[in-house]
Design a protein around this motif. Structure first.
Motif, PDB file in Angstrom:
ATOM      1  N   TYR A 406      -4.555   8.130  -5.889  1.00 62.77           N
ATOM      2  CA  TYR A 406      -3.802   7.202  -4.863  1.00 62.77           C
ATOM      3  C   TYR A 406      -3.984   8.011  -3.591  1.00 62.77           C
ATOM      4  O   TYR A 406      -4.040   7.286  -2.359  1.00 62.77           O
ATOM      5  N   ILE A 407      -4.476   9.043  -3.511  1.00 60.73           N
ATOM      6  CA  ILE A 407      -4.784   9.708  -2.186  1.00 60.73           C
ATOM      7  C   ILE A 407      -6.189   9.164  -1.760  1.00 60.73           C
ATOM      8  O   ILE A 407      -6.341   8.798  -0.640  1.00 60.73           O
ATOM      9  N   GLY A 408      -7.056   8.852  -2.588  1.00 65.38           N
ATOM     10  CA  GLY A 408      -8.304   7.897  -2.152  1.00 65.38           C
ATOM     11  C   GLY A 408      -8.043   6.523  -1.628  1.00 65.38           C
ATOM     12  O   GLY A 408      -8.286   6.160  -0.664  1.00 65.38           O
ATOM     13  N   VAL A 409      -7.080   6.066  -2.328  1.00 65.98           N
ATOM     14  CA  VAL A 409      -6.517   4.601  -1.807  1.00 65.98           C
ATOM     15  C   VAL A 409      -5.996   4.626  -0.145  1.00 65.98           C
ATOM     16  O   VAL A 409      -6.146   4.088   0.369  1.00 65.98           O
ATOM     17  N   LEU A 410      -5.158   5.636  -0.182  1.00 67.19           N
ATOM     18  CA  LEU A 410      -4.514   5.830   1.123  1.00 67.19           C
ATOM     19  C   LEU A 410      -5.426   6.137   2.108  1.00 67.19           C
ATOM     20  O   LEU A 410      -5.418   5.382   3.315  1.00 67.19           O
ATOM     21  N   ILE A 411      -6.356   7.086   1.924  1.00 67.80           N
ATOM     22  CA  ILE A 411      -7.160   7.428   3.207  1.00 67.80           C
ATOM     23  C   ILE A 411      -8.205   6.202   3.403  1.00 67.80           C
ATOM     24  O   ILE A 411      -8.528   5.996   4.375  1.00 67.80           O
ATOM     25  N   ASP A 412      -8.777   5.696   2.202  1.00 65.26           N
ATOM     26  CA  ASP A 412      -9.709   4.534   2.473  1.00 65.26           C
ATOM     27  C   ASP A 412      -8.959   3.404   3.155  1.00 65.26           C
ATOM     28  O   ASP A 412      -9.532   2.795   3.947  1.00 65.26           O
ATOM     29  N   ASP A 413      -7.695   3.073   2.859  1.00 57.54           N
ATOM     30  CA  ASP A 413      -6.869   2.222   3.658  1.00 57.54           C
ATOM     31  C   ASP A 413      -6.911   2.533   5.184  1.00 57.54           C
ATOM     32  O   ASP A 413      -7.017   1.453   6.025  1.00 57.54           O
ATOM     33  N   LEU A 414      -6.525   3.619   5.371  1.00 54.69           N
ATOM     34  CA  LEU A 414      -6.306   4.014   6.804  1.00 54.69           C
ATOM     35  C   LEU A 414      -7.781   4.063   7.429  1.00 54.69           C
ATOM     36  O   LEU A 414      -7.867   3.252   8.810  1.00 54.69           O
ATOM     37  N   VAL A 415      -8.659   4.353   6.977  1.00 57.63           N
ATOM     38  CA  VAL A 415      -9.897   4.589   7.515  1.00 57.63           C
ATOM     39  C   VAL A 415     -10.662   3.087   7.814  1.00 57.63           C
ATOM     40  O   VAL A 415     -11.389   2.829   8.843  1.00 57.63           O
ATOM     41  N   LEU A 416     -10.744   2.320   6.878  1.00 55.24           N
ATOM     42  CA  LEU A 416     -11.081   0.827   6.908  1.00 55.24           C
ATOM     43  C   LEU A 416     -10.399  -0.210   7.304  1.00 55.24           C
ATOM     44  O   LEU A 416     -10.797  -0.852   7.963  1.00 55.24           O
ATOM     45  N   LYS A 417      -9.082  -0.266   7.031  1.00 57.09           N
ATOM     46  CA  LYS A 417      -8.162  -1.330   7.141  1.00 57.09           C
ATOM     47  C   LYS A 417      -7.150  -0.722   8.436  1.00 57.09           C
ATOM     48  O   LYS A 417      -6.773  -1.844   9.157  1.00 57.09           O
ATOM     49  N   GLY A 418      -6.802   0.294   8.907  1.00 54.79           N
ATOM     50  CA  GLY A 418      -6.121   0.740   9.581  1.00 54.79           C
ATOM     51  C   GLY A 418      -4.700   0.213   9.553  1.00 54.79           C
ATOM     52  O   GLY A 418      -4.084  -0.041   8.342  1.00 54.79           O
ATOM     53  N   THR A 419      -3.844   0.557  10.504  1.00 56.84           N
ATOM     54  CA  THR A 419      -2.288   0.150  10.187  1.00 56.84           C
ATOM     55  C   THR A 419      -1.722  -0.190  11.606  1.00 56.84           C
ATOM     56  O   THR A 419      -2.155   0.483  12.525  1.00 56.84           O
TER      57      THR A 419
END
Length: 622
Positions: A406-419
């Motif tokens: 899930y750590i990988g999901v979180l970081i990947d979401d932030l870096v590629l999708k932003g918020t």
């Protein structure tokens, strides 16, 4: 004074960063504004929950400390969603917020290899877009090879109660605007976010007879596999459930103009998945009531946290709201609720190792990156700490895949999708959530902790023994047969809806969704004596074998796109027939692989196909 690494901030991200960095045998320095607020819990007094609990298990598997401290300072332990599938089951611990912070502080101060300074960082020392250290507000400078910023909600923060506005951080702590202004001058994109916290009520003023008691679990549950002391059910504290009512909703509706959200006092965007109570009333006006949990904060405090009741209303309105709730008619306030607004960095400006794309040698972790929650912060601190140290040692970074953690999901979401709001980790964000379960964190991630020497020999030995026991249990279940004339065979036919007509193995029995696995304990001592956590893990692997293998196949297919490297600083305007929006986003984010490009919001399969055609055309595709 020169160091290898400086960590700024000692919240949940900062303590993980500094403690993991020390294991690399580097000269490290921790700078924080107040030693007494190390790993404090200014909001909810709990660790874990849906998806978040699995993150804590992952932190522990990688050598972090959050899980162990949560286990040691627990007031109540509960496995959420235990009646549902294993992909959504997650541990939650009601924490003693005083003991949690106290234990974290002791761990930090007992570690003599960690240098510590109490002070406020005024600005970073940056030359030619390269971070070289920090400067405190007393003008003292500290230099280092790498800096990790874990400033939480303390950058240019403001707190709100109705029309009252103060320049401060959580619980009245000092705030600083120096770094955020510096970032803006450099050209980093910043944005304001908002979060809030509910009131704290004196326990003695609550009539708990009007609430539903919520007990913990009577099982040996823990975040850390090294935990061997479990809190018995008779020593766990209770939480309580109540609901709001029409009177509560009317108080809010009649006073919406006094809320910072609705009188336009706030600039920042609040969390969608944990909104303020007045926001719930407006957004879900059709709902006649909302859940509110009454949660104890510490055995040292007589305060109850009203989970689900955060607000920015003025104090007099808060009193009316709270006293409209069942059992809280005579509620006495220990602390009033408030909202907090703060600066964060657009996470699209980060790399997957949590380093800055714009400022060399700078890493950021936690709410400064636009996330919410202690657990999301802690895992970022851990990864930033590992990667900053690996960079110092000239080694490749640790980048966890979406199918690994899930750590990988979180970081990947932030870096590629932003918020554009405080990011909260949810099970629905993970496409491989059956692979990312609570029970298998060690199997997924312990190899990295061993590789980078982040755990002790004792932990490695225990993990190796765990693997051996898992294999022995699998072998035992596959080889052990249930004979037609056995007492166990008869017991199964008497206690289950299905009838066995022929002998079978325990392994095949466990594949049946309607078989009660606890029955095996009564007949087979080997199975009975195996650790509960190992049995649970093996049982899930057996019952969901087909689904797990299918997810592994899908993950493997998608990984092929990760092998297609995109040239650095590619000009996507040169890609024919790609949508303008896709070109704009890809030029801004500059993903390193085609796989990463495919996960950016707004990038369609047709855009990826055009990108693949272009890479083949310029002979840059493997």
């Amino acid at each position: 004074m020169e160091y290898d690494l400086i960590v700024v901030g000692a919240g949940h991200a900062g303590v993980e960063a500094i403690l993991i960095a020390e294991k690399f045998n580097l000269k490290v320095l921790l700078i924080t504004g107040d030693f007494d607020k190390i790993a404090s819990m200014p909001c909810n007094p709990s660790i874990g929950g849906p998806a978040k609990g699995i993150v804590v298990r992952e932190i522990d598997a990688l050598g972090g400390v959050m899980g162990r401290v949560a286990d040691a300072t627990a007031l109540q332990v509960k496995m959420l969603n235990s009646s549902r599938g294993p992909a959504v089951q997650s541990l939650r611990i009601q924490s003693d917020k005083i003991e949690y912070s106290k234990m974290m502080k002791k761990i930090i101060f007992d570690n003599k290899k960690i240098n510590k300074v109490e002070g406020i960082v005024e600005k970073l020392i940056i030359k030619n877009n390269e971070c070289q250290g920090v400067q405190l507000n007393n003008k003292i400078k500290y230099f280092s090879k790498k800096v990790i910023l874990t400033l939480g909600t303390y950058m240019s923060s403001l707190t709100f109660q109705g029309s009252s506005k103060k320049s401060e951080g959580p619980d009245g702590a000092k705030t600083s605007s120096g770094i955020s202004e510096q970032f803006k001058d450099i050209g980093l994109e910043m944005f304001r976010l908002k979060t809030g916290t509910p009131p704290r009520i004196l326990k003695s003023s609550i009539n708990f007879k009007k609430a539903k008691e919520e007990l913990g679990d009577d099982k040996k549950l823990s975040f850390s596999y090294m935990t061997e002391k479990f809190i018995p059910i008779n020593q766990q504290v209770s939480c309580w459930l109540i609901h709001s009512n029409n009177k509560t909703h009317k108080v809010v509706s009649d006073n919406l103009n006094k809320s910072g959200i609705y009188n336009k006092t706030f600039e920042g965007i609040g969390p969608r998945y944990c909104p303020s109570f007045e926001d719930k009333i407006v957004r879900f006006s059709e709902m006649p009531r909302h859940q509110i949990f009454l949660e104890p904060e510490s055995k040292h405090l007589e305060t109850i946290y009203l989970q689900g009741f955060s607000t920015s209303m003025p104090k007099d309105i808060q009193e009316k709201m709270v006293r409209s709730l069942p059992g809280l008619e005579d509620a006495q306030f220990s602390k009033y609720a408030y909202a907090i607004e703060y600066e964060a960095i657009n996470p699209l400006q980060m790399n997957h190792d949590l380093s800055s794309k714009k400022i060399k040698n700078l890493y950021t972790a936690g709410q400064i990156n636009g996330t919410s929650g202690y657990e999301e912060a802690a895992c970022q601190g851990l990864i930033a700490g590992i990667n900053a140290c690996l960079s110092i040692k000239k080694q490749p970074p640790l980048i966890l895949g979406r199918d690994e953690a899930y750590i990988g999901v979180l970081i990947d979401d932030l870096v590629l999708k932003g918020t554009d709001e405080p990011y909260r980790l949810l099970t629905s964000r993970a496409e491989y959530r059956l692979l990312l379960r609570n029970d298998n964190a060690e199997d997924r991630l312990k190899k990295y902790a061993i590789k980078y020497k982040l755990i002790s020999k004792e932990e490695i030995e225990k993990f190796n023994n765990q693997i051996i026991l898992e294999k022995q249990l699998f072998d035992f279940l596959k080889k052990t047969k249930v004979n037609l004339n056995s007492e166990f065979f008869e017991k199964i036919n008497k206690t289950h809806n299905f009838k066995l007509k022929e002998g079978t193995t325990l392994f095949n029995l466990l594949k049946r969704p309607d078989f009660n696995s606890d029955l095996i304990n009564d007949y087979f001592d080997f199975y009975k004596n195996i650790d509960f956590r190992i049995k649970n893990h093996v049982l899930i692997e057996i019952k969901f074998e087909g689904y797990i293998n299918k997810e592994k196949e899908n993950a493997l297919k998608n990984k092929k796109l990760e092998k297609n490297i995109i040239p650095k600083n590619l000009d996507y305007n040169l890609v024919d027939s790609m949508a303008s929006e896709a070109k704009e986003k890809l030029n801004k984010i500059q993903p390193k692989t085609v796989g990463m490009a495919s996960r950016i919001s707004g990038i369609n399969p047709s855009d990826i196909q055009m990108l693949l055609f272009y890479l083949r055309k310029i002979n840059k595709l493997r």
